[in-house]
Design an enzyme around this catalytic site. Structure first.
Site, PDB file in Angstrom:
ATOM      1  N   GLY A  22       0.810  -1.214   0.000  1.00 53.47           N
ATOM      2  CA  GLY A  22       0.000   0.000   0.000  1.00 53.47           C
ATOM      3  C   GLY A  22       0.840   1.259   0.000  1.00 53.47           C
ATOM      4  O   GLY A  22       0.454   2.270   0.601  1.00 53.47           O
ATOM      5  N   ALA A  23       1.973   1.237  -0.687  1.00 58.93           N
ATOM      6  CA  ALA A  23       2.900   2.373  -0.644  1.00 58.93           C
ATOM      7  C   ALA A  23       2.612   3.415  -1.715  1.00 58.93           C
ATOM      8  O   ALA A  23       3.409   4.334  -1.900  1.00 58.93           O
ATOM      9  CB  ALA A  23       4.334   1.878  -0.791  1.00 58.93           C
ATOM     10  N   GLY A  26      -0.916   7.842   0.910  1.00 60.34           N
ATOM     11  CA  GLY A  26      -1.206   7.878   2.331  1.00 60.34           C
ATOM     12  C   GLY A  26      -0.058   7.444   3.224  1.00 60.34           C
ATOM     13  O   GLY A  26       1.109   7.772   2.993  1.00 60.34           O
ATOM     14  N   GLY A  28       1.274   4.497   3.690  1.00 54.78           N
ATOM     15  CA  GLY A  28       2.268   3.635   3.039  1.00 54.78           C
ATOM     16  C   GLY A  28       3.289   4.415   2.250  1.00 54.78           C
ATOM     17  O   GLY A  28       4.491   4.112   2.292  1.00 54.78           O
ATOM     18  N   TYR A 176     -14.929  -4.867   8.745  1.00 56.78           N
ATOM     19  CA  TYR A 176     -13.622  -4.211   8.806  1.00 56.78           C
ATOM     20  C   TYR A 176     -12.931  -4.528  10.123  1.00 56.78           C
ATOM     21  O   TYR A 176     -11.743  -4.883  10.148  1.00 56.78           O
ATOM     22  CB  TYR A 176     -13.784  -2.708   8.639  1.00 56.78           C
ATOM     23  CG  TYR A 176     -12.473  -1.946   8.702  1.00 56.78           C
ATOM     24  CD1 TYR A 176     -11.519  -2.081   7.706  1.00 56.78           C
ATOM     25  CD2 TYR A 176     -12.204  -1.091   9.768  1.00 56.78           C
ATOM     26  CE1 TYR A 176     -10.320  -1.389   7.765  1.00 56.78           C
ATOM     27  CE2 TYR A 176     -11.005  -0.394   9.836  1.00 56.78           C
ATOM     28  CZ  TYR A 176     -10.065  -0.536   8.835  1.00 56.78           C
ATOM     29  OH  TYR A 176      -8.877   0.140   8.909  1.00 56.78           O
TER      30      TYR A 176
END
Length: 332
Positions: A22-23, A26, A28, A176
């Site tokens: 997730g880089a 945000g 990440g 979640y």
């Protein structure tokens, strides 16, 4: 008088290889930039190559010396996870830091992964579980620090053991929470099994508090056509320094957990401010929903079965009915 923004001192990471899921934006993206600035080579597995390329350009603009590489990864596809694992194993480079950061949050309607799992459980937990399994040889050689990014939502609700895929009654927020509880249980059990098996891996948990990241923003790919009311409120208060953090402060607990010489395995790191929503990063009590070793072993075995992965068998010091002997048992 302006308030001093909290920060973390990152040690020299020269010669280290870090992998951050997730880089592309945000938290990440911020973590990848901080690792690169400290000298680490950073692998950025992303689902969207265009966003990934933009993220690399942002980091290189601030840190021209950064050594970065993109890889393809869709955590909602176990085939994609396995392919990334095969690619990195073929490169045969020890991994020193892995941050399981990527996630999806509260699609308004139930969606599934390519394997038919509820999207949040399948991506946030099962995808990362399988990724660690596929990368285990490299993590062991690198004596890696594995930091799994959970959420304040892991301190509420529970695992829906009778309907893990929410087929009978979908509730986005509870699903979640389940995905983050499962990931947290996994992260703590990984540290226990590493110690028992001599894997050399340190595994801990972090959470970012609450900040205006893209998790609650408009995301057409998960069925959210516009920003939620919650993220609009979070943005407004965050800009004023009220209650909530910023993206820059939200990444600090994971940065501390993944790099600090003082950060330990089987611990949780998060913001230390009011309600642990923002503020300087610090160790905090592990959430009650993550403390059951029986639940951790249960979700581990379920996850191995669902992802068709396996970890080395280790001897557990936890006695159990039907164990192989007093005080020890084989665990898969």
């Amino acid at each position: 008088m302006a308030r001093t923004r909290p920060d973390v001192t990152v040690p020299d990471l020269s010669g280290k290889l870090a992998v951050v899921t997730g880089a592309s934006d945000g938290v990440g993206l911020g973590l990848a930039a901080r690792f690169a600035a400290a000298g680490a080579e950073v692998v950025m597995p992303v689902r969207n190559p265009r966003k990934g390329e933009a993220a690399v350009a942002k980091i290189e603009q601030r840190h021209p010396e950064a050594v970065l590489s993109l890889r393809d990864l869709d955590l909602s596809s176990l085939d994609s996870v396995a392919a990334l694992g095969a690619t990195l194993r073929a490169e045969n480079r020890p991994i020193h830091i892995l941050v399981n950061n990527a996630g999806v949050m509260t699609p308004p309607d139930r969606q599934t992964t390519t394997g038919g799992f509820e999207l949040q459980f399948g991506s946030n937990h099962l995808g990362h579980f399988a990724l660690v399994a596929h990368l285990l040889p490299l993590l062991r050689v690198g004596r890696a620090r594995v930091t799994s990014q959970i959420s304040v939502a892991a301190n509420e609700n529970a695992i829906n053991w009778d309907d893990l895929n929410w087929e009978r009654s979908y509730h986005g927020r509870r699903a979640y929470s389940q995905s983050k509880i499962a990931l947290g249980l996994f992260g703590l059990e990984l540290d226990r099994r590493s110690k028992a098996g001599g894997w050399g891996i340190t595994s801990n948990l972090a959470h970012p508090g609450v900040a205006p990241t893209s998790l609650l923003a408009a995301r057409p790919e998960v069925g959210r056509a516009r920003d939620t009311a919650a993220v609009r409120v979070i943005r407004a208060l965050s800009r004023r320094g009220i209650v909530f953090g910023t993206v820059e402060t939200a990444l600090l607990p994971a940065l501390l957990a993944a790099t600090s010489p003082d950060a330990r395995g089987a611990r949780l790191y998060g913001p230390s401010g009011l309600g642990h929503l923002s503020g300087p990063p610090a160790e905090q009590a592990v959430y009650s929903r993550l403390r059951s070793e029986d639940d951790a072993e249960r979700i581990w075995q379920i996850s191995e079965n669902l992802t068709h992965t396996s970890f080395p068998v280790v001897e557990s010091a936890r006695p159990s009915p039907g164990s192989m002997g007093a005080g020890s048992r084989r665990v898969r």
